[in-house]
Structure formats: structure tokens, C-alpha cells
Write a protein that holds these residues in place. Structure first.
Motif, PDB file in Angstrom:
ATOM      1  N   LEU A 171       0.830  -1.207   0.000  1.00 31.79           N
ATOM      2  CA  LEU A 171       0.000   0.000   0.000  1.00 31.79           C
ATOM      3  C   LEU A 171       0.864   1.257   0.000  1.00 31.79           C
ATOM      4  O   LEU A 171       0.548   2.235  -0.686  1.00 31.79           O
ATOM      5  CB  LEU A 171      -0.926  -0.002   1.214  1.00 31.79           C
ATOM      6  CG  LEU A 171      -2.065  -1.027   1.212  1.00 31.79           C
ATOM      7  CD1 LEU A 171      -2.773  -1.038   2.556  1.00 31.79           C
ATOM      8  CD2 LEU A 171      -3.057  -0.733   0.088  1.00 31.79           C
ATOM      9  N   LEU A 172       1.949   1.216   0.751  1.00 29.54           N
ATOM     10  CA  LEU A 172       2.861   2.368   0.769  1.00 29.54           C
ATOM     11  C   LEU A 172       3.494   2.575  -0.601  1.00 29.54           C
ATOM     12  O   LEU A 172       3.576   3.706  -1.095  1.00 29.54           O
ATOM     13  CB  LEU A 172       3.940   2.151   1.828  1.00 29.54           C
ATOM     14  CG  LEU A 172       3.528   2.443   3.274  1.00 29.54           C
ATOM     15  CD1 LEU A 172       4.540   1.841   4.246  1.00 29.54           C
ATOM     16  CD2 LEU A 172       3.403   3.938   3.507  1.00 29.54           C
ATOM     17  N   GLU A 173       3.938   1.493  -1.218  1.00 32.14           N
ATOM     18  CA  GLU A 173       4.559   1.608  -2.542  1.00 32.14           C
ATOM     19  C   GLU A 173       3.568   2.161  -3.554  1.00 32.14           C
ATOM     20  O   GLU A 173       3.923   3.032  -4.374  1.00 32.14           O
ATOM     21  CB  GLU A 173       5.068   0.240  -2.981  1.00 32.14           C
ATOM     22  CG  GLU A 173       6.271  -0.245  -2.177  1.00 32.14           C
ATOM     23  CD  GLU A 173       6.642  -1.684  -2.469  1.00 32.14           C
ATOM     24  OE1 GLU A 173       7.791  -2.071  -2.171  1.00 32.14           O
ATOM     25  OE2 GLU A 173       5.789  -2.438  -3.007  1.00 32.14           O
ATOM     26  N   GLU A 174       2.333   1.692  -3.507  1.00 32.28           N
ATOM     27  CA  GLU A 174       1.308   2.162  -4.439  1.00 32.28           C
ATOM     28  C   GLU A 174       0.961   3.629  -4.217  1.00 32.28           C
ATOM     29  O   GLU A 174       0.522   4.316  -5.146  1.00 32.28           O
ATOM     30  CB  GLU A 174       0.055   1.299  -4.311  1.00 32.28           C
ATOM     31  CG  GLU A 174       0.238  -0.128  -4.826  1.00 32.28           C
ATOM     32  CD  GLU A 174      -0.961  -1.014  -4.546  1.00 32.28           C
ATOM     33  OE1 GLU A 174      -1.830  -0.598  -3.740  1.00 32.28           O
ATOM     34  OE2 GLU A 174      -1.027  -2.130  -5.119  1.00 32.28           O
ATOM     35  N   ALA A 175       1.173   4.113  -2.988  1.00 34.52           N
ATOM     36  CA  ALA A 175       0.854   5.507  -2.672  1.00 34.52           C
ATOM     37  C   ALA A 175       2.019   6.450  -2.947  1.00 34.52           C
ATOM     38  O   ALA A 175       1.899   7.664  -2.750  1.00 34.52           O
ATOM     39  CB  ALA A 175       0.433   5.623  -1.206  1.00 34.52           C
ATOM     40  N   GLY A 176       3.163   5.896  -3.400  1.00 35.00           N
ATOM     41  CA  GLY A 176       4.276   6.753  -3.793  1.00 35.00           C
ATOM     42  C   GLY A 176       5.424   6.831  -2.803  1.00 35.00           C
ATOM     43  O   GLY A 176       6.140   7.834  -2.748  1.00 35.00           O
ATOM     44  N   TYR A 177       5.628   5.763  -2.027  1.00 34.41           N
ATOM     45  CA  TYR A 177       6.738   5.723  -1.074  1.00 34.41           C
ATOM     46  C   TYR A 177       7.702   4.606  -1.456  1.00 34.41           C
ATOM     47  O   TYR A 177       7.300   3.580  -1.995  1.00 34.41           O
ATOM     48  CB  TYR A 177       6.221   5.476   0.349  1.00 34.41           C
ATOM     49  CG  TYR A 177       5.213   6.469   0.834  1.00 34.41           C
ATOM     50  CD1 TYR A 177       5.594   7.642   1.488  1.00 34.41           C
ATOM     51  CD2 TYR A 177       3.848   6.246   0.647  1.00 34.41           C
ATOM     52  CE1 TYR A 177       4.643   8.556   1.943  1.00 34.41           C
ATOM     53  CE2 TYR A 177       2.895   7.154   1.099  1.00 34.41           C
ATOM     54  CZ  TYR A 177       3.298   8.312   1.738  1.00 34.41           C
ATOM     55  OH  TYR A 177       2.358   9.208   2.183  1.00 34.41           O
ATOM     56  N   ASP A 178       8.979   4.824  -1.160  1.00 36.70           N
ATOM     57  CA  ASP A 178       9.968   3.781  -1.404  1.00 36.70           C
ATOM     58  C   ASP A 178      10.926   3.702  -0.214  1.00 36.70           C
ATOM     59  O   ASP A 178      10.673   4.300   0.835  1.00 36.70           O
ATOM     60  CB  ASP A 178      10.722   4.025  -2.718  1.00 36.70           C
ATOM     61  CG  ASP A 178      11.412   5.386  -2.769  1.00 36.70           C
ATOM     62  OD1 ASP A 178      11.729   5.934  -1.691  1.00 36.70           O
ATOM     63  OD2 ASP A 178      11.655   5.901  -3.873  1.00 36.70           O
ATOM     64  N   SER A 179      12.019   2.977  -0.361  1.00 41.70           N
ATOM     65  CA  SER A 179      13.002   2.784   0.721  1.00 41.70           C
ATOM     66  C   SER A 179      12.311   2.350   2.016  1.00 41.70           C
ATOM     67  O   SER A 179      12.597   2.857   3.107  1.00 41.70           O
ATOM     68  CB  SER A 179      13.813   4.063   0.957  1.00 41.70           C
ATOM     69  OG  SER A 179      14.454   4.487  -0.224  1.00 41.70           O
ATOM     70  N   ILE A 180      11.385   1.411   1.890  1.00 39.02           N
ATOM     71  CA  ILE A 180      10.547   1.012   3.023  1.00 39.02           C
ATOM     72  C   ILE A 180      11.297   0.017   3.921  1.00 39.02           C
ATOM     73  O   ILE A 180      11.883  -0.944   3.448  1.00 39.02           O
ATOM     74  CB  ILE A 180       9.227   0.402   2.518  1.00 39.02           C
ATOM     75  CG1 ILE A 180       8.448   1.475   1.735  1.00 39.02           C
ATOM     76  CG2 ILE A 180       8.390  -0.126   3.678  1.00 39.02           C
ATOM     77  CD1 ILE A 180       7.285   0.942   0.951  1.00 39.02           C
ATOM     78  N   ARG A 181      11.265   0.320   5.211  1.00 35.24           N
ATOM     79  CA  ARG A 181      11.886  -0.536   6.215  1.00 35.24           C
ATOM     80  C   ARG A 181      10.873  -0.823   7.313  1.00 35.24           C
ATOM     81  O   ARG A 181       9.997  -0.008   7.575  1.00 35.24           O
ATOM     82  CB  ARG A 181      13.105   0.157   6.826  1.00 35.24           C
ATOM     83  CG  ARG A 181      14.250   0.416   5.835  1.00 35.24           C
ATOM     84  CD  ARG A 181      15.246   1.394   6.428  1.00 35.24           C
ATOM     85  NE  ARG A 181      14.708   2.744   6.486  1.00 35.24           N
ATOM     86  CZ  ARG A 181      15.103   3.676   7.363  1.00 35.24           C
ATOM     87  NH1 ARG A 181      15.997   3.367   8.288  1.00 35.24           N
ATOM     88  NH2 ARG A 181      14.583   4.881   7.330  1.00 35.24           N
ATOM     89  N   GLU A 182      11.006  -1.952   7.948  1.00 30.26           N
ATOM     90  CA  GLU A 182      10.083  -2.276   9.052  1.00 30.26           C
ATOM     91  C   GLU A 182      10.753  -3.177  10.067  1.00 30.26           C
ATOM     92  O   GLU A 182      11.729  -3.863   9.773  1.00 30.26           O
ATOM     93  CB  GLU A 182       8.813  -2.943   8.513  1.00 30.26           C
ATOM     94  CG  GLU A 182       9.000  -4.171   7.656  1.00 30.26           C
ATOM     95  CD  GLU A 182       9.096  -5.471   8.445  1.00 30.26           C
ATOM     96  OE1 GLU A 182       8.911  -5.449   9.681  1.00 30.26           O
ATOM     97  OE2 GLU A 182       9.389  -6.496   7.812  1.00 30.26           O
ATOM     98  N   LYS A 183      10.214  -3.155  11.279  1.00 34.18           N
ATOM     99  CA  LYS A 183      10.644  -4.062  12.327  1.00 34.18           C
ATOM    100  C   LYS A 183       9.561  -4.085  13.407  1.00 34.18           C
ATOM    101  O   LYS A 183       8.598  -3.305  13.362  1.00 34.18           O
ATOM    102  CB  LYS A 183      11.979  -3.631  12.929  1.00 34.18           C
ATOM    103  CG  LYS A 183      11.937  -2.330  13.724  1.00 34.18           C
ATOM    104  CD  LYS A 183      13.297  -2.046  14.344  1.00 34.18           C
ATOM    105  CE  LYS A 183      13.256  -0.814  15.243  1.00 34.18           C
ATOM    106  NZ  LYS A 183      14.572  -0.559  15.885  1.00 34.18           N
ATOM    107  N   THR A 184       9.699  -4.958  14.345  1.00 33.76           N
ATOM    108  CA  THR A 184       8.772  -4.993  15.477  1.00 33.76           C
ATOM    109  C   THR A 184       9.116  -3.847  16.413  1.00 33.76           C
ATOM    110  O   THR A 184      10.276  -3.702  16.831  1.00 33.76           O
ATOM    111  CB  THR A 184       8.864  -6.336  16.223  1.00 33.76           C
ATOM    112  OG1 THR A 184       8.500  -7.387  15.319  1.00 33.76           O
ATOM    113  CG2 THR A 184       7.928  -6.350  17.428  1.00 33.76           C
ATOM    114  N   ALA A 185       8.126  -3.033  16.726  1.00 33.45           N
ATOM    115  CA  ALA A 185       8.349  -1.857  17.565  1.00 33.45           C
ATOM    116  C   ALA A 185       8.121  -2.157  19.032  1.00 33.45           C
ATOM    117  O   ALA A 185       8.800  -1.606  19.905  1.00 33.45           O
ATOM    118  CB  ALA A 185       7.434  -0.716  17.125  1.00 33.45           C
ATOM    119  N   ALA A 186       7.135  -2.997  19.319  1.00 33.99           N
ATOM    120  CA  ALA A 186       6.767  -3.232  20.714  1.00 33.99           C
ATOM    121  C   ALA A 186       5.858  -4.443  20.803  1.00 33.99           C
ATOM    122  O   ALA A 186       5.324  -4.931  19.800  1.00 33.99           O
ATOM    123  CB  ALA A 186       6.047  -2.002  21.276  1.00 33.99           C
TER     124      ALA A 186
END
Length: 211
Positions: A171-186
């Protein structure tokens, strides 16, 4: 999932008295700082700021932060804190969840914690956020991993029972975002109305607006 609007105004005065929420906001700030640098030249938008638990932790590190929420009751609590503390770089804005009107201006960073599962059309909101983030600015989303609808005691006003990270990334990529990173926050422990203690995983995902 329920299309009825949840009454957050009635929850505003007790929100800050919930130890789990306070701990979550502390964990989220640490997760944000682990993925991006908060700097004194940043203008930040906190979407779904509630009573400002996250807003006021980010505030000392940035130029300005605008907290927006669809609950005037939540904003009243935050406004009272701002006044009491004499803070001058925080302002609040009532968000019309029906019209979806975001504040005018450009932001270096948009952050939203535990709000997206209350948003019916996530794709539309992500695109609207891209419209107020300047070129190469960033977005940070903190929300639930899939929770089987058990996180809330009532699912009134809940449109998503958490998110698969791969789906949010798409969804982020389709909305125009790149360089996406993720991890467990809490992780968060909650006691159900029947007395059962349940654990929930919360992710953080960062994306940069494509130039």
C-alpha cells in the motif's frame, strides 16, 4: 468489523492513566529513533495524536509538530498540556474523518501510531499524506500485526484487525513511497473482559516519499 464511529471523546480523560499506553508510547519513540533521525529542522505531523503521548515526546527534538485527531476531547487534553508546559512549537488540528482534510503545508515527517486500523480507506489516506510530505520526506506507521479482532474489547470503529506487513508495504509503494523498512516496535499485554491476558505485536514501518 464495525462501521460505527467510536466515541473517543469519552475516553480522553482516562487515556493517560493507562500504563500500557504510556509504555507503548515510550517504546514507539525508541523504535522511531532507531530507524530515523529526529532533527531540529523538522516539521512533523502526528496523525491520530490522541492526548499527545507521542507528540510531546517527539516535540523537544524537532522544529514543530502538528497533532491532528478526529476527537476534540483528545485534543482538549493535549491543548491543556501544551498550555501548562508553555510549549510553543506544538499546535493541534481537528481532523474531519469524513472529508479527510489534512492541514495545509509541507512536512518533513508524518507519523501515525495505532490509528490506521481505525481508517476505512488506508490507501486513500496514504496518498493524502503523500500530498503534505515534501519531496524525500518520510512517513512512519506504527500499528498492529494481525490480531484476530481481539485487541479491542469492542470492535466499534475498527476497520482492520491489524495488518500483514507485506500488505502495508505494498500500500505504501502504491501511494508513492519507497526505501521502506520495518521491524517490530513493541509488544503489548492486554487483559480481555473475561480476564484472559493476551499479547499483541506492534510493527513500525518507515517509507520515504518518492522524488
Amino acid at each position: 468489523m464495525n462501521d460505527e464511529k467510536r466515541d473517543f471523546d469519552s475516553e480522553a480523560l482516562t487515556r493517560d492513566k493507562e500504563p500500557a499506553r504510556v509504555k507503548l508510547s515510550n517504546d514507539v519513540v525508541q523504535a522511531i529513533c532507531g530507524l530515523i533521525s529526529l532533527t531540529s529542522d523538522m516539521n512533523v505531523l502526528d496523525f491520530g495524536c490522541g492526548t499527545g503521548l507521542l507528540t510531546l515526546q517527539i516535540q523537544p527534538f524537532v522544529r514543530s509538530i502538528t497533532g491532528i485527531d478526529s476527537s476534540q476531547g483528545m485534543l482538549n487534553v493535549l491543548d491543556a498540556k501544551i498550555s501548562k508546559l508553555g510549549i510553543t512549537n506544538v499546535r493541534t488540528h481537528l481532523f474531519d474523518i469524513i472529508r479527510g482534510v489534512l492541514p495545509f503545508g509541507e512536512f518533513d515527517l508524518v507519523v501515525s501510531s495505532m490509528t490506521f486500523h481505525h481508517i476505512k480507506d488506508v490507501s486513500l489516506l496514504l496518498k493524502a499524506m503523500a500530498g503534505v510530505i515534501h519531496s524525500s520526506g518520510q512517513i512512519v506507521i506504527i500499528d498492529l500485526d494481525p490480531d484476530d479482532g481481539k485487541f479491542h474489547d469492542s470492535n466499534e470503529g475498527v476497520f482492520h484487525f491489524g495488518f500483514e506487513r507485506s500488505i502495508m508495504k505494498k500500500l505504501l509503494e502504491e501511494a508513492g513511497y519507497d526505501s521502506i523498512r520495518e521491524k517490530t516496535a513493541a509488544s503489548m499485554q492486554r487483559v480481555s473482559p473475561t480476564g484472559e491476558t493476551r499479547g499483541f505485536s506492534i510493527f513500525i514501518m518507515v517509507g520515504r516519499k518518492s522524488t
